[in-house]
Scaffold this active site. Structure first.
Site, PDB file in Angstrom:
ATOM      1  N   SER A 204      11.861  44.971  45.044  1.00 17.65           N
ATOM      2  CA  SER A 204      10.551  44.631  44.481  1.00 17.65           C
ATOM      3  C   SER A 204      10.153  45.609  43.386  1.00 17.65           C
ATOM      4  CB  SER A 204       9.496  44.651  45.594  1.00 17.65           C
ATOM      5  OG  SER A 204       8.183  44.566  45.071  1.00 17.65           O
TER       6      SER A 204
ATOM      7  N   TYR B 127       5.457  48.688  52.716  1.00 22.18           N
ATOM      8  CA  TYR B 127       6.392  47.826  51.989  1.00 22.18           C
ATOM      9  C   TYR B 127       6.911  48.535  50.742  1.00 22.18           C
ATOM     10  CZ  TYR B 127       8.096  43.597  49.601  1.00 22.18           C
ATOM     11  OH  TYR B 127       8.863  42.659  48.956  1.00 22.18           O
TER      12      TYR B 127
END
Length: 272
Positions: free
Chosen positions: A139, A152
């Site tokens: 990401s 995350y």
């Protein structure tokens, strides 16, 4: 350029969203075999993929990316019976659950690292493999911090660190396995979920993200494959807003070159 023609590809991820769209593109590249390892069965998705290229062999196994490494070894021994060898390993399993830090880290980072450590010996040229490419799908908040999805983001920073470390010529010159990462920007399948912030102060931002403009999973999947085809060892790509951008990597530790030179000189002395 990395030619996917005739390659044996192993994709570790749930066959939905980005993984499914990426697999659809892979099936148009004349790959010979595609192994899909995911946590739940999705026969409709497998049938959809097979219809794109009937001559490509598709294999499916249920797979828990958080299993112990010794269990992974037994698992991949069986996978290799069908695959013969692996040219490309794609790691795409992901979880964003700020209320469950352990599960988030285990899925996004620890499980990926254990999978790579398990599969690498099968790919290593010095161990009878053919070399190849490892692709870690991660990401953009593994490049820049996120005040909303802290756990995350931390797990994705770990993926980038692991990718860059494993891509070092120290390994690549020996095993012939290139390592790269693709950092996906906000994508529809991700923001459509109910998202919880790490702290309650960030929840309004998490809620707002669901209404933010995001790229489609199909565009993201296409750009992941584009990055694979354009890849070189150690590269980090950003797939965001329908585009693809190569990250300019930077070294912050200015002693790094001296340290590496010191280690290499010691190796030479040991050989003497």
């Amino acid at each position: 350029m990395f030619d996917l023609t005739g390659k044996h590809v192993c994709y570790v991820a749930d066959c939905g969203g980005i993984a499914l769209e990426t697999s659809k593109v892979l099936m148009t590249k004349n790959i010979a075999k595609l192994a899909i390892l995911q946590s739940t069965e999705n026969p409709q998705a497998i049938a959809q993929l097979q219809s794109i290229k009937p001559s490509t062999q598709i294999f499916f196994w249920t797979y828990d990316v958080t299993m112990a490494r010794e269990d992974m070894k037994k698992y991949f021994d069986e996978v290799m019976v069908q695959m013969d060898y692996i040219d490309v390993l794609i790691n795409g399993a992901t979880l964003c659950d700020e209320n469950n830090i352990d599960a988030t880290i285990n899925t996004n980072l620890t499980g990926m690292m254990n999978t790579v450590a398990t599969v690498l010996p099968y790919m290593d040229r010095k161990m009878g493999g053919t070399g190849g490419l490892i692709v870690n799908v991660t990401s953009v908040i593994g490049l820049d911090p996120s005040p909303v999805f802290c756990a995350y983001s931390a797990s994705k920073f770990g993926v980038i660190g692991f990718t860059r470390s494993l891509a070092d010529p120290l390994y690549y010159s020996q095993n012939g396995v290139a390592v790269m990462a693709v950092c996906c920007g906000p994508t529809r399948v991700f923001v459509d979920r109910e998202l919880k912030a790490f702290l309650e102060y960030g929840q309004s931002f998490a809620d707002r993200l669901r209404r933010a403009p995001c790229q489609s999973t199909s565009v993201c999947g296409q750009n992941i494959v584009n990055a694979i085809e354009r890849s070189e060892n150690g590269q980090i790509w950003i797939a965001d807003k329908g585009g693809l951008e190569l990250v300019k990597l930077h070294w912050y530790w200015h002693m790094a070159d001296q340290f590496v030179h010191y280690m290499q000189s010691n190796d030479e002395e040991d050989q003497d």
